[in-house]
Design a protein around this motif. Structure first.
Motif, PDB file in Angstrom:
ATOM      1  N   LEU A   1      -8.823  15.434  -8.491  1.00 62.17           N
ATOM      2  CA  LEU A   1      -8.358  14.446  -9.463  1.00 62.17           C
ATOM      3  C   LEU A   1      -6.842  14.524  -9.556  1.00 62.17           C
ATOM      4  O   LEU A   1      -6.286  15.584  -9.858  1.00 62.17           O
ATOM      5  CB  LEU A   1      -8.979  14.711 -10.835  1.00 62.17           C
ATOM      6  CG  LEU A   1      -8.412  13.904 -12.007  1.00 62.17           C
ATOM      7  CD1 LEU A   1      -8.668  12.415 -11.824  1.00 62.17           C
ATOM      8  CD2 LEU A   1      -8.980  14.405 -13.337  1.00 62.17           C
ATOM      9  N   MET A   2      -6.184  13.418  -9.297  1.00 62.53           N
ATOM     10  CA  MET A   2      -4.734  13.329  -9.460  1.00 62.53           C
ATOM     11  C   MET A   2      -4.433  12.398 -10.626  1.00 62.53           C
ATOM     12  O   MET A   2      -4.812  11.222 -10.605  1.00 62.53           O
ATOM     13  CB  MET A   2      -4.070  12.781  -8.184  1.00 62.53           C
ATOM     14  CG  MET A   2      -4.091  13.718  -7.009  1.00 62.53           C
ATOM     15  SD  MET A   2      -3.079  13.080  -5.639  1.00 62.53           S
ATOM     16  CE  MET A   2      -3.304  14.377  -4.431  1.00 62.53           C
ATOM     17  N   THR A   3      -3.780  12.918 -11.647  1.00 59.63           N
ATOM     18  CA  THR A   3      -3.336  12.082 -12.767  1.00 59.63           C
ATOM     19  C   THR A   3      -1.877  11.703 -12.544  1.00 59.63           C
ATOM     20  O   THR A   3      -1.185  12.272 -11.698  1.00 59.63           O
ATOM     21  CB  THR A   3      -3.499  12.829 -14.102  1.00 59.63           C
ATOM     22  OG1 THR A   3      -2.730  14.032 -14.069  1.00 59.63           O
ATOM     23  CG2 THR A   3      -4.964  13.168 -14.357  1.00 59.63           C
ATOM     24  N   GLY A   4      -1.410  10.714 -13.300  1.00 47.77           N
ATOM     25  CA  GLY A   4      -0.057  10.212 -13.088  1.00 47.77           C
ATOM     26  C   GLY A   4       0.107   9.615 -11.707  1.00 47.77           C
ATOM     27  O   GLY A   4       1.193   9.635 -11.126  1.00 47.77           O
ATOM     28  N   ALA A   5      -0.995   9.063 -11.178  1.00 45.85           N
ATOM     29  CA  ALA A   5      -1.019   8.538  -9.808  1.00 45.85           C
ATOM     30  C   ALA A   5      -1.295   7.039  -9.853  1.00 45.85           C
ATOM     31  O   ALA A   5      -2.457   6.616  -9.907  1.00 45.85           O
ATOM     32  CB  ALA A   5      -2.074   9.264  -8.983  1.00 45.85           C
ATOM     33  N   LYS A   6      -0.254   6.240  -9.855  1.00 42.86           N
ATOM     34  CA  LYS A   6      -0.391   4.786  -9.922  1.00 42.86           C
ATOM     35  C   LYS A   6      -0.444   4.195  -8.515  1.00 42.86           C
ATOM     36  O   LYS A   6       0.496   4.336  -7.737  1.00 42.86           O
ATOM     37  CB  LYS A   6       0.771   4.165 -10.698  1.00 42.86           C
ATOM     38  CG  LYS A   6       0.687   2.650 -10.803  1.00 42.86           C
ATOM     39  CD  LYS A   6       1.872   2.056 -11.547  1.00 42.86           C
ATOM     40  CE  LYS A   6       1.773   0.538 -11.606  1.00 42.86           C
ATOM     41  NZ  LYS A   6       2.934  -0.061 -12.332  1.00 42.86           N
ATOM     42  N   VAL A   7      -1.550   3.540  -8.211  1.00 42.87           N
ATOM     43  CA  VAL A   7      -1.693   2.928  -6.894  1.00 42.87           C
ATOM     44  C   VAL A   7      -0.883   1.635  -6.851  1.00 42.87           C
ATOM     45  O   VAL A   7      -1.058   0.747  -7.686  1.00 42.87           O
ATOM     46  CB  VAL A   7      -3.165   2.658  -6.567  1.00 42.87           C
ATOM     47  CG1 VAL A   7      -3.295   1.894  -5.259  1.00 42.87           C
ATOM     48  CG2 VAL A   7      -3.933   3.983  -6.485  1.00 42.87           C
ATOM     49  N   LEU A   8       0.001   1.560  -5.894  1.00 35.53           N
ATOM     50  CA  LEU A   8       0.894   0.419  -5.769  1.00 35.53           C
ATOM     51  C   LEU A   8       0.326  -0.670  -4.872  1.00 35.53           C
ATOM     52  O   LEU A   8       0.472  -1.861  -5.160  1.00 35.53           O
ATOM     53  CB  LEU A   8       2.246   0.875  -5.205  1.00 35.53           C
ATOM     54  CG  LEU A   8       2.975   1.972  -5.987  1.00 35.53           C
ATOM     55  CD1 LEU A   8       4.234   2.400  -5.235  1.00 35.53           C
ATOM     56  CD2 LEU A   8       3.326   1.480  -7.376  1.00 35.53           C
ATOM     57  N   LYS A   9      -0.329  -0.248  -3.782  1.00 34.53           N
ATOM     58  CA  LYS A   9      -0.750  -1.222  -2.770  1.00 34.53           C
ATOM     59  C   LYS A   9      -1.800  -0.601  -1.865  1.00 34.53           C
ATOM     60  O   LYS A   9      -1.803   0.607  -1.633  1.00 34.53           O
ATOM     61  CB  LYS A   9       0.466  -1.661  -1.937  1.00 34.53           C
ATOM     62  CG  LYS A   9       0.205  -2.767  -0.942  1.00 34.53           C
ATOM     63  CD  LYS A   9       1.495  -3.189  -0.250  1.00 34.53           C
ATOM     64  CE  LYS A   9       1.242  -4.343   0.709  1.00 34.53           C
ATOM     65  NZ  LYS A   9       2.496  -4.795   1.382  1.00 34.53           N
ATOM     66  N   LEU A  10      -2.698  -1.448  -1.364  1.00 31.89           N
ATOM     67  CA  LEU A  10      -3.663  -1.042  -0.352  1.00 31.89           C
ATOM     68  C   LEU A  10      -3.213  -1.597   0.995  1.00 31.89           C
ATOM     69  O   LEU A  10      -2.926  -2.793   1.112  1.00 31.89           O
ATOM     70  CB  LEU A  10      -5.059  -1.565  -0.702  1.00 31.89           C
ATOM     71  CG  LEU A  10      -5.624  -1.149  -2.062  1.00 31.89           C
ATOM     72  CD1 LEU A  10      -6.996  -1.770  -2.286  1.00 31.89           C
ATOM     73  CD2 LEU A  10      -5.703   0.367  -2.194  1.00 31.89           C
ATOM     74  N   HIS A  11      -3.160  -0.754   1.995  1.00 32.91           N
ATOM     75  CA  HIS A  11      -2.773  -1.161   3.348  1.00 32.91           C
ATOM     76  C   HIS A  11      -4.024  -1.295   4.215  1.00 32.91           C
ATOM     77  O   HIS A  11      -4.995  -0.552   4.046  1.00 32.91           O
ATOM     78  CB  HIS A  11      -1.827  -0.138   3.968  1.00 32.91           C
ATOM     79  CG  HIS A  11      -0.532   0.023   3.236  1.00 32.91           C
ATOM     80  ND1 HIS A  11       0.594  -0.733   3.513  1.00 32.91           N
ATOM     81  CD2 HIS A  11      -0.191   0.853   2.203  1.00 32.91           C
ATOM     82  CE1 HIS A  11       1.577  -0.373   2.703  1.00 32.91           C
ATOM     83  NE2 HIS A  11       1.130   0.591   1.900  1.00 32.91           N
ATOM     84  N   THR A  12      -3.988  -2.230   5.145  1.00 33.01           N
ATOM     85  CA  THR A  12      -5.115  -2.417   6.060  1.00 33.01           C
ATOM     86  C   THR A  12      -4.676  -2.229   7.505  1.00 33.01           C
ATOM     87  O   THR A  12      -3.476  -2.184   7.818  1.00 33.01           O
ATOM     88  CB  THR A  12      -5.734  -3.821   5.918  1.00 33.01           C
ATOM     89  OG1 THR A  12      -4.797  -4.798   6.415  1.00 33.01           O
ATOM     90  CG2 THR A  12      -6.067  -4.138   4.467  1.00 33.01           C
ATOM     91  N   ASN A  13      -5.671  -2.155   8.389  1.00 32.73           N
ATOM     92  CA  ASN A  13      -5.367  -2.154   9.819  1.00 32.73           C
ATOM     93  C   ASN A  13      -4.925  -3.552  10.249  1.00 32.73           C
ATOM     94  O   ASN A  13      -4.887  -4.490   9.441  1.00 32.73           O
ATOM     95  CB  ASN A  13      -6.557  -1.655  10.641  1.00 32.73           C
ATOM     96  CG  ASN A  13      -7.806  -2.514  10.450  1.00 32.73           C
ATOM     97  OD1 ASN A  13      -7.758  -3.583   9.846  1.00 32.73           O
ATOM     98  ND2 ASN A  13      -8.926  -2.037  10.967  1.00 32.73           N
ATOM     99  N   SER A  14      -4.618  -3.699  11.517  1.00 29.62           N
ATOM    100  CA  SER A  14      -4.037  -4.961  11.999  1.00 29.62           C
ATOM    101  C   SER A  14      -4.986  -6.145  11.863  1.00 29.62           C
ATOM    102  O   SER A  14      -4.558  -7.285  11.726  1.00 29.62           O
ATOM    103  CB  SER A  14      -3.602  -4.816  13.457  1.00 29.62           C
ATOM    104  OG  SER A  14      -4.706  -4.449  14.272  1.00 29.62           O
ATOM    105  N   THR A  15      -6.296  -5.870  11.894  1.00 30.86           N
ATOM    106  CA  THR A  15      -7.263  -6.970  11.755  1.00 30.86           C
ATOM    107  C   THR A  15      -7.516  -7.333  10.294  1.00 30.86           C
ATOM    108  O   THR A  15      -8.110  -8.371  10.010  1.00 30.86           O
ATOM    109  CB  THR A  15      -8.613  -6.579  12.395  1.00 30.86           C
ATOM    110  OG1 THR A  15      -9.205  -5.500  11.651  1.00 30.86           O
ATOM    111  CG2 THR A  15      -8.418  -6.152  13.850  1.00 30.86           C
ATOM    112  N   GLY A  16      -7.099  -6.468   9.404  1.00 31.37           N
ATOM    113  CA  GLY A  16      -7.334  -6.705   7.988  1.00 31.37           C
ATOM    114  C   GLY A  16      -8.736  -6.371   7.534  1.00 31.37           C
ATOM    115  O   GLY A  16      -9.097  -6.616   6.375  1.00 31.37           O
ATOM    116  N   LYS A  17      -9.525  -5.771   8.391  1.00 35.54           N
ATOM    117  CA  LYS A  17     -10.937  -5.506   8.083  1.00 35.54           C
ATOM    118  C   LYS A  17     -11.179  -4.147   7.446  1.00 35.54           C
ATOM    119  O   LYS A  17     -12.289  -3.857   6.987  1.00 35.54           O
ATOM    120  CB  LYS A  17     -11.776  -5.618   9.365  1.00 35.54           C
ATOM    121  CG  LYS A  17     -11.857  -7.021   9.942  1.00 35.54           C
ATOM    122  CD  LYS A  17     -12.649  -7.950   9.024  1.00 35.54           C
ATOM    123  CE  LYS A  17     -12.860  -9.308   9.662  1.00 35.54           C
ATOM    124  NZ  LYS A  17     -13.597 -10.230   8.750  1.00 35.54           N
TER     125      LYS A  17
END
Length: 518
Positions: free
Chosen positions: A226-242
């Motif tokens: 468990l990591m607190t103080g951990a704000k997710v900014l963005k999700l990255h995908t592979n080149s196909t976006g899948k």
């Protein structure tokens, strides 16, 4: 790139906390990211002034409305999410709620899964969250087993109210609530039936919330980080976006990217949609998993009203939130449309009144002597009315200039107004000692506070048709194969009951599927 995990869960509220609880025993490597910290246990937990006037436990983050005006959201970023301050009313949706329902203001669409699909998970959810109740009292209640814990008893004045309602032909019931309460042997009870529960953090961990019931029990597992103080900014995908390949996270002093075989987003309906929208890339130019253009749309939050009944008799009730009433849920003979649910609020405290007073009374309340507010509070009983708002694609979450934007125009107002009128008249009738019924929170039709987002849902609806929904029936995104959204975002409609138990039940249901995949 940091080390790899079998599963990453973003958020620890009713949805995320439950998923972690269900999957921790699998032994799989799980990372839990929570933007907040543990809510401090301090004397201010029980202070009406600190909680209601100073908004001590709400975020300081600011959002905006469709006009660009600032919104100060009444939402929590703590381990346990908004369950840290919820009233713990945990109700099943009615069987008809899963079907298409005609309202005065429009149509509430059918769910592609029905009550029977959720029923076994509702049972598990009630056990997990210590739900107290008694079946057979509520005429709208679906078929069910007995509650896992006995109903919370009514104190004398609330029992008098129940008796009066029954004399008028109504069917009040013991409100199902999640408390760690044992009224037979108080030595076994964490809950002390205090007068600061609904809307307050619990200083003694007596309220069943996602931290106490879900996250804390998993901290014994070495496979869960468990990591607190951990704000997710963005999700990255592979080149196909899948496939999601990276979860970019602000850890305060640094930014790191974590990877996982599966990623579960459970930030709440508003922030989950915002995360997907700000994760736009070349493969997903309108936001991640948004080929349907439905991410963020159909935002709902109930039409909620607080009514305070003032009596010449002092209300000596300590724990007040014990009565529910659904006699108006499906309407009346001369109004055959759903109107909604009535339930007690928690106790009315003097320090709450300045924060909760409607605009027309606010100037008078602000300058009222403290003693006068105390007298008002001592003679008050609080009631919470909620009417279903209907999904509207124009009611939506946006990501606007680096902050959350909310477009929301309330609908189905005639049903809400009728419920307010009928309950006000009922309160006047149930006892001759009631001198006045003062509505604290009935705003003009043009104004419902956007900041009150406690019952948020509907921004990533589920369904089999990828062109009209964001998630499939297992709450996996149609567009991204390893990405799930497991909070209230999946709701196609709102129903008239509190959403939390359905969020928990669905999280258990989805976790059962995830066990086969991680």
């Amino acid at each position: 790139m940091n080390q790899h995990y079998d599963l990453i869960v973003i958020g620890t509220g009713a949805g995320g906390g439950t998923v972690v609880h269900e999957l921790a025993p699998t032994g799989k490597k799980i990372l839990v990211l929570e933007r907040g910290d543990f809510l401090p246990r301090e004397k201010e937990n029980w202070s009406p002034e600190k909680v209601y006037q100073d908004h001590r436990y709400y975020t300081e983050e600011q959002w905006c409305d469709q006009e660009g005006e600032t919104v100060d959201p009444q939402t929590c970023y703590w381990v346990g999410g908004n369950t840290k301050v919820y009233g713990a009313a945990l109700l099943l949706m009615r069987e008809r709620d899963f079907d298409e329902v005609e309202h005065k203001g429009g149509i509430s669409p059918a769910w592609e899964l029905k009550y029977q699909d959720f029923a076994p998970y509702y049972t598990q959810a009630e056990k997990l969250f210590n739900v107290h109740g008694k079946k057979g009292q509520d005429p709208t209640e679906p078929k069910r087993d007995e509650y896992p814990y006995p109903p919370v008893s009514h104190e004398p004045q609330m029992q008098t109210t129940v008796d009066s309602l029954k004399q008028l032909g109504y069917s009040p019931f013991n409100l199902p609530v999640g408390l760690k309460l044992n009224e037979v042997d108080r030595s076994l009870s964490q809950c002390i039936r205090c007068d600061t529960c609904d809307g307050f953090p619990c200083l003694v961990d007596g309220k069943a919330d996602a931290e106490v019931n879900c996250i804390n029990p998993t901290r014994k597992y070495d496979n869960v980080t468990l990591m607190t103080g951990a704000k997710v900014l963005k999700l990255h995908t592979n080149s196909t976006g899948k496939e999601v390949t990276g979860v970019e996270t602000d850890l305060g002093d640094r930014t790191e990217i974590f990877s996982g075989n599966l990623v579960v987003v459970a930030c709440g309906a508003i922030n989950s949609a915002a995360l997907l929208l700000r994760s736009a890339n070349d493969s997903h130019p309108n936001g991640l998993a948004n080929s349907s253009d439905q991410v963020g749309r159909n935002f709902m939050k109930h039409l909620a009203t607080t009514i305070v009944a003032l009596s010449d008799r002092q209300n000596e009730t300590v724990y007040q939130k014990t009565i529910g009433l659904n006699d108006f849920y499906w309407g009346e003979p001369d109004f055959p449309y759903p109107m909604g649910m009535v339930q007690n609020t928690g106790n009315v405290k003097a320090g709450m009144i300045p924060a909760e007073a409607p605009p027309l009374l606010a100037p008078f309340v602000k300058f009222s002597p403290e003693k006068a507010l105390e007298i008002v509070a001592q003679h008050s009983t609080g009631w919470w009315l909620q009417t279903e708002d209907l999904p509207d694609p124009n009611n939506r979450v946006r990501w606007a200039k680096d902050r959350v934007g909310l477009d929301y125009t309330p609908n189905n107002l005639e049903a809400r107004d009728r419920l307010i009128h009928r309950w006000t008249e009922t309160l006047k009738a149930i006892t001759k000692s009631t001198k006045h019924v003062i509505p604290l929170g009935i705003y003009p039709r043009s104004y419902i506070p956007l900041s009150a987002v406690g019952h948020q849902c509907g921004t990533c609806r589920f369904g089999e048709d990828a062109s009209t929904s964001v998630l499939n029936l297992d709450c996996r995104t149609h567009d991204v194969e390893n990405l799930y959204v497991v909070d209230s975002s999946f709701f196609p409609s709102n129903s008239g009951v509190n959403p939390t138990l359905t969020i928990i039940a669905n999280a258990i249901r989805v976790a059962e599927q995830l066990k086969q995949l991680i």
